[in-house]
Design an enzyme around this catalytic site. Structure first.
Site, PDB file in Angstrom:
ATOM      1  N   GLU A  90     -10.502   4.766   9.462  1.00 46.13           N
ATOM      2  CA  GLU A  90     -10.782   4.453   8.059  1.00 46.13           C
ATOM      3  C   GLU A  90     -11.378   3.054   7.900  1.00 46.13           C
ATOM      4  O   GLU A  90     -10.957   2.268   7.056  1.00 46.13           O
ATOM      5  CB  GLU A  90      -9.511   4.592   7.217  1.00 46.13           C
ATOM      6  CG  GLU A  90      -8.972   6.018   7.209  1.00 46.13           C
ATOM      7  CD  GLU A  90      -7.767   6.218   6.312  1.00 46.13           C
ATOM      8  OE1 GLU A  90      -6.987   5.267   6.139  1.00 46.13           O
ATOM      9  OE2 GLU A  90      -7.610   7.329   5.797  1.00 46.13           O
ATOM     10  N   GLU A 149       0.852  -1.186   0.000  1.00 51.18           N
ATOM     11  CA  GLU A 149       0.000   0.000   0.000  1.00 51.18           C
ATOM     12  C   GLU A 149       0.886   1.234   0.000  1.00 51.18           C
ATOM     13  O   GLU A 149       1.793   1.355   0.829  1.00 51.18           O
ATOM     14  CB  GLU A 149      -0.917  -0.030   1.230  1.00 51.18           C
ATOM     15  CG  GLU A 149      -1.902   1.116   1.222  1.00 51.18           C
ATOM     16  CD  GLU A 149      -3.105   0.864   2.123  1.00 51.18           C
ATOM     17  OE1 GLU A 149      -3.504  -0.295   2.302  1.00 51.18           O
ATOM     18  OE2 GLU A 149      -3.643   1.849   2.653  1.00 51.18           O
ATOM     19  N   GLU A 197       5.107   9.817  13.579  1.00 56.37           N
ATOM     20  CA  GLU A 197       5.120   9.005  12.352  1.00 56.37           C
ATOM     21  C   GLU A 197       5.293   9.918  11.140  1.00 56.37           C
ATOM     22  O   GLU A 197       4.489  10.822  10.914  1.00 56.37           O
ATOM     23  CB  GLU A 197       3.794   8.231  12.247  1.00 56.37           C
ATOM     24  CG  GLU A 197       3.634   7.426  10.977  1.00 56.37           C
ATOM     25  CD  GLU A 197       2.311   6.620  10.932  1.00 56.37           C
ATOM     26  OE1 GLU A 197       1.648   6.463  11.981  1.00 56.37           O
ATOM     27  OE2 GLU A 197       1.943   6.154   9.842  1.00 56.37           O
ATOM     28  N   ASP A 247      -2.754  14.471   6.745  1.00 54.74           N
ATOM     29  CA  ASP A 247      -2.245  13.206   6.216  1.00 54.74           C
ATOM     30  C   ASP A 247      -1.014  13.383   5.335  1.00 54.74           C
ATOM     31  O   ASP A 247      -1.149  13.374   4.109  1.00 54.74           O
ATOM     32  CB  ASP A 247      -3.357  12.507   5.414  1.00 54.74           C
ATOM     33  CG  ASP A 247      -3.047  11.045   5.176  1.00 54.74           C
ATOM     34  OD1 ASP A 247      -2.049  10.558   5.739  1.00 54.74           O
ATOM     35  OD2 ASP A 247      -3.806  10.392   4.434  1.00 54.74           O
ATOM     36  N   ASN A 250      -3.337  -1.547   7.650  1.00 55.59           N
ATOM     37  CA  ASN A 250      -4.648  -2.097   7.299  1.00 55.59           C
ATOM     38  C   ASN A 250      -4.422  -3.609   7.289  1.00 55.59           C
ATOM     39  O   ASN A 250      -4.105  -4.198   6.265  1.00 55.59           O
ATOM     40  CB  ASN A 250      -5.110  -1.578   5.935  1.00 55.59           C
ATOM     41  CG  ASN A 250      -5.286  -0.069   5.973  1.00 55.59           C
ATOM     42  OD1 ASN A 250      -5.902   0.465   6.901  1.00 55.59           O
ATOM     43  ND2 ASN A 250      -4.730   0.629   5.009  1.00 55.59           N
ATOM     44  N   LYS A 280      -3.878  -0.159  14.025  1.00 54.32           N
ATOM     45  CA  LYS A 280      -4.742   0.882  13.462  1.00 54.32           C
ATOM     46  C   LYS A 280      -6.166   0.451  13.771  1.00 54.32           C
ATOM     47  O   LYS A 280      -6.661  -0.526  13.208  1.00 54.32           O
ATOM     48  CB  LYS A 280      -4.516   0.981  11.951  1.00 54.32           C
ATOM     49  CG  LYS A 280      -5.495   1.896  11.213  1.00 54.32           C
ATOM     50  CD  LYS A 280      -5.118   2.046   9.730  1.00 54.32           C
ATOM     51  CE  LYS A 280      -6.137   2.903   8.983  1.00 54.32           C
ATOM     52  NZ  LYS A 280      -5.762   3.120   7.568  1.00 54.32           N
ATOM     53  N   LYS A 299       0.777  11.015  13.394  1.00 51.53           N
ATOM     54  CA  LYS A 299       1.400  11.516  12.162  1.00 51.53           C
ATOM     55  C   LYS A 299       1.938  12.929  12.355  1.00 51.53           C
ATOM     56  O   LYS A 299       1.435  13.669  13.205  1.00 51.53           O
ATOM     57  CB  LYS A 299       0.385  11.501  11.011  1.00 51.53           C
ATOM     58  CG  LYS A 299      -0.001  10.102  10.582  1.00 51.53           C
ATOM     59  CD  LYS A 299      -0.815  10.104   9.302  1.00 51.53           C
ATOM     60  CE  LYS A 299      -1.204   8.679   8.929  1.00 51.53           C
ATOM     61  NZ  LYS A 299      -1.920   8.576   7.654  1.00 51.53           N
ATOM     62  N   ARG A 343      -2.127   3.689  16.959  1.00 49.21           N
ATOM     63  CA  ARG A 343      -2.095   4.870  16.090  1.00 49.21           C
ATOM     64  C   ARG A 343      -3.221   5.848  16.413  1.00 49.21           C
ATOM     65  O   ARG A 343      -4.344   5.436  16.717  1.00 49.21           O
ATOM     66  CB  ARG A 343      -2.171   4.450  14.619  1.00 49.21           C
ATOM     67  CG  ARG A 343      -0.962   3.662  14.187  1.00 49.21           C
ATOM     68  CD  ARG A 343      -1.087   3.191  12.763  1.00 49.21           C
ATOM     69  NE  ARG A 343      -0.602   4.126  11.785  1.00 49.21           N
ATOM     70  CZ  ARG A 343      -1.285   4.518  10.727  1.00 49.21           C
ATOM     71  NH1 ARG A 343      -2.533   4.131  10.543  1.00 49.21           N
ATOM     72  NH2 ARG A 343      -0.755   5.331   9.839  1.00 49.21           N
ATOM     73  N   GLU A 373       3.643   9.093  -1.014  1.00 45.45           N
ATOM     74  CA  GLU A 373       2.240   9.008  -1.430  1.00 45.45           C
ATOM     75  C   GLU A 373       1.725  10.342  -1.974  1.00 45.45           C
ATOM     76  O   GLU A 373       1.002  10.373  -2.972  1.00 45.45           O
ATOM     77  CB  GLU A 373       1.390   8.563  -0.230  1.00 45.45           C
ATOM     78  CG  GLU A 373      -0.095   8.561  -0.516  1.00 45.45           C
ATOM     79  CD  GLU A 373      -0.940   8.151   0.691  1.00 45.45           C
ATOM     80  OE1 GLU A 373      -0.372   7.795   1.747  1.00 45.45           O
ATOM     81  OE2 GLU A 373      -2.175   8.185   0.560  1.00 45.45           O
TER      82      GLU A 373
HETATM   83  C1  BDP Z   1      -3.329   7.400   4.279  1.00 45.16           C
HETATM   84  C2  BDP Z   1      -3.211   6.418   3.163  1.00 45.16           C
HETATM   85  C3  BDP Z   1      -3.812   5.082   3.476  1.00 45.16           C
HETATM   86  C4  BDP Z   1      -3.335   4.613   4.840  1.00 45.16           C
HETATM   87  C5  BDP Z   1      -3.633   5.655   5.880  1.00 45.16           C
HETATM   88  C6  BDP Z   1      -3.034   5.313   7.246  1.00 45.16           C
HETATM   89  O1  BDP Z   1      -3.827   6.967   2.029  1.00 45.16           O
HETATM   90  O2  BDP Z   1      -3.452   4.200   2.459  1.00 45.16           O
HETATM   91  O3  BDP Z   1      -3.934   3.413   5.177  1.00 45.16           O
HETATM   92  O4  BDP Z   1      -3.050   6.873   5.511  1.00 45.16           O
HETATM   93  O5  BDP Z   1      -2.032   5.906   7.590  1.00 45.16           O
HETATM   94  O6  BDP Z   1      -2.328   8.332   4.036  1.00 45.16           O
HETATM   95  O7  BDP Z   1      -3.577   4.492   7.960  1.00 45.16           O
END
Ligand code: BDP
Length: 726
Positions: free
Chosen positions: A312, A188, A408, A386, A231, A308, A381, A345, A414
């Site tokens: 999401e 990913e 983090e 993000d 994930n 996590k 983060k 997280r 990305e």
């Molecule tokens: C976002 C990404 C996603 C990650 C998420 C994360 O788009 O793919 O799963 O962060 O950090 O930046 O959990």
């Protein structure tokens, strides 16, 4: 021993092949290529220091250290120049832990050794019986390995060793890479090929890459890795996979690297046969306890779980009306008897919460300060949205004095042009670490909040989402290796500056010629601002195309969750552009300490780099340089494009210092970067122009395509896509 021999053979092979046929094969060696030192005076000086080596002690880690020293000296100075098992009384280089050193040397180092803890080292030239001797010492075998890597790096950078007196130790405990690697070997947000973990062939087959990966990490001080995607797939916790993980842990152990795994919160249901994953249910607690016992029987130094949860769509304690503390502490209890950690997280935002996404993690986590068990680390983060090209630091930093909070960063690009764009990320990391949180008055920087100097922390940590894959050069773009390197160096010492890191990396990877190092250092340093300018200038953020995040998509407005739409973040309309986070707006400024909240509440006292992050401003708002906001945005996009043009012309002049293949590889990538920078400028300006209704100012190139054309572009097979959003 077997693996060491294999390593040396492969490195020899790659080295020869690299020199003879193709420079890109040599890219495999990263910053550990140990190029021959051709300067006669310098190599004579180094030979005098390393002619006879007394390498004291014996262990797996020391064997690795000795092999590395051998490899480095052989490549830099030639095989015949040194002898490895000299008598310590006559040696010119002594390498040994405190316990191995002779009292006459140890006594003179003891005070320094007391400063360097479990992982630090001392490198010093000393006098012994009227002669100079170079000494590497430490309290532990790991300190010796780090010291050996440092000596070789200093030589690789052609540094003076005659009067060296270096006492160094990491300032952060946990220096960690997070791989977002799936069990099917997709990665990913990975842009460097398939995952390096070959699960199908493990545990029997040990790919040489695992060893070289461990070497590279140890050389910059990285001491922990989580192998799997946040994930998570619960299968990684089944016995079959744990045996594979055990094999990797055994490879990494001599290099001082602990393995962590991502733990899917619903694993007790998915692989444990329970009908709930409620953290307060005794059967669930028992299941995790047993799982921990099973893991530690296989991997006695297992690091712990990275989780996590309720983020999401991932399962978590809130599925059972429990909270993050309940979830994290339940896992922490299972790991506690074995000294394992839970890394929990804080990347949370909910579609059911109408509040500004940038505020949600702080609102949710701050009340929990002091409630987590002491083996829980809260991973946050660097910014509140993000991993954008630029974000203000996350307001949680320094705001949880009773919690071990770790930072983090994302090393994989990305939101920074994947592995096609040359962007030197230590500049971004440095900006965040140097930011003043003011949590304990002026000077309370993020670095201090992270390294434990602001508040006493049980454990400190810095994490980077890896940019590593099975591409021959590991990171896709040859210059993206610098971001892996730079992350490691900053995790070791968060006060290092980006220039120093760029200088080190360029010398170790490419050349020590000033005519190469100086212009290229400038190129690296400027590359970060360039990407901000051509993607997200003046505080704009998250205007990337949907899901894959490749290229611009400021027009995207129809995704299921409001905060997944770029229009949510830029709010452009005919009155202006930007996200109002002032007291009149979402009041996200209130999550920062004074004087930041007052400063950032007003546009005139907000640094322009964060302007549209905190303010919605009219198109004719006047910037510091007198330009209107509209003109300023347009000119910044153009400046970004021009900066890439400058990078291309600098690189053009570097032909004499790099191989033909390497030169053309980077040149092609820079040309794509220029094309994509133009794309960003044209697409964003055409779109924003539909609201501003103004002409482009002089100096901004006219778009060559229409807005409809840019909107029509689709990339269903862009790399790194997350397969499904559950
Ligand atoms: C976002 C990404 C996603 C990650 C998420 C994360 O788009 O793919 O799963 O962060 O950090 O930046 O959990």
């Amino acid at each position: 021993m077997k693996s060491t021999l294999k390593k040396t053979t492969l490195l020899c092979f790659l080295f020869t092949l690299g020199t003879a046929f193709s420079q890109s094969v040599a890219d495999y060696d990263l910053w550990l290529s140990y190029s021959e030192i051709t300067d006669q005076k310098l190599s004579d000086e180094y030979r005098a220091h390393t002619r006879s080596i007394a390498f004291l002690g014996n262990s797996e880690t020391l064997t690795v250290a000795q092999e590395e020293l051998h490899l480095g000296l052989r490549n830099m100075l030639g095989e015949a120049s040194f002898q490895m098992d000299a008598d310590p009384n006559r040696a010119t280089l002594i390498v040994g832990t405190k316990d191995q050193l002779h009292a006459t040397i140890k006594d003179r180092l003891i005070q320094d050794l007391e400063q360097v803890g479990r992982e630090g080292f001392v490198i010093r030239t000393m006098e012994q019986k009227g002669k100079n001797v170079l000494v590497i010492s430490a309290n532990t075998d790991m300190g010796i390995l780090y010291g050996v890597f440092r000596l070789l790096a200093l030589m690789g950078q052609h540094q003076e060793l005659d009067k060296i007196s270096l006492v160094d130790a990491p300032q952060i405990d946990l220096r960690m890479l997070n791989h977002w690697d799936n069990l099917d070997r997709t990665v990913e947000r990975g842009y460097a090929g398939a995952s390096i973990w070959n699960w199908q062939k493990l545990p029997e087959y040990i790919d040489q890459r695992y060893i070289d990966y461990a070497r590279a990490n140890a050389s910059i001080g990285i001491n922990a890795v989580s192998l799997t995607n946040v994930n998570a797939n619960a299968l990684i916790l089944t016995t079959m996979y744990l045996e594979k993980v055990q094999a990797l842990a055994e490879v990494f152990r001599p290099y001082g690297i602990k393995v962590y795994l991502t733990a899917r919160f619903s694993a007790p249901i998915e692989i444990g046969g329970l009908d709930t994953a409620d953290p307060l249910n005794q059967n669930v607690q028992q299941w995790w306890n047993k799982k921990a016992t099973e893991i530690y029987a296989l991997i006695p130094d297992f690091g712990g779980f990275l989780v996590k949860a309720n983020s999401e769509g991932q399962p978590g304690p809130q599925n059972y009306d429990r909270n993050h503390v309940d979830g994290a502490n339940m896992m922490a209890k299972a790991l506690k008897p074995y000294d394992g950690n839970v890394i929990w997280r804080a990347f949370v935002y909910s579609e059911h919460d109408a509040d500004d996404r940038a505020k949600q993690a702080y609102s949710e986590f701050i009340p929990y300060d002091g409630q987590f068990m002491d083996n829980v680390l809260v991973q946050t983060k660097n910014g509140a949205i993000d991993f954008q090209p630029r974000e203000p630091f996350h307001p949680m930093f320094g705001a949880m004095p009773k919690t071990s909070q770790i930072i983090e960063f994302q090393i994989t690009q990305e939101y920074l042009g994947f592995s096609t764009h040359l962007v030197f990320l230590p500049k971004l990391f440095e900006e965040v670490l140097d930011s003043d949180t003011y949590r304990k008055g002026e000077g309370s920087t993020v670095a201090k909040a992270m390294d434990g100097s602001l508040y006493d922390k049980k454990m400190t940590g810095m994490v980077g989402v890896a940019n590593i894959g099975s591409d021959l050069n590991w990171t896709g773009h040859p210059f993206a290796q610098a971001n892996w390197y730079g992350f490691g160096r900053l995790a070791w010492n968060p006060y290092l500056d980006a220039e120093t890191i760029a200088d080190e990396w360029l010398r170790l990877t490419y050349s020590n010629e000033d005519a190469f190092v100086n212009p290229m250092k400038q190129l690296l340093i400027d590359s970060r601002e360039a990407v901000v300018n051509y993607m997200n200038p003046l505080g704009l953020h998250h205007i990337f195309d949907t899901n894959h995040h490749y290229g611009p998509g400021p027009w995207v407005s129809e995704l299921g969750r409001p905060e997944w739409n770029p229009t949510y973040y830029h709010n452009a309309d005919e009155n202006g552009i930007g996200f109002d986070r002032t007291i009149e707006g979402s009041n996200a400024v209130a999550q920062y300490a004074e004087p930041l909240q007052s400063r950032w509440n007003k546009p005139k006292t907000t640094p322009e780099k964060y302007l549209l992050w905190f303010h919605h401003l009219p198109w004719d708002y006047v910037l510091e340089n007198g330009d209107t906001l509209w003109d300023g945005i347009a000119l910044k996009y153009q400046e970004g494009v021009d900066q890439v043009g400058k990078m291309i012309s600098t690189w053009e002049k570097m032909k004499p210092y790099v191989s033909k293949e390497r030169h053309s590889e980077v040149q092609m990538l820079l040309n794509i970067q220029l094309k994509e920078a133009n794309w960003w400028r044209d697409a964003c300006l055409l779109y924003f122009q539909t609201f501003s209704n103004r002409d482009l100012p002089d100096g901004v190139e006219k778009p060559t395509q229409s807005l409809d054309y840019f909107k029509s572009l689709k990339f269903p097979f862009a790399p790194g896509i997350r397969p499904q959003w559950d």
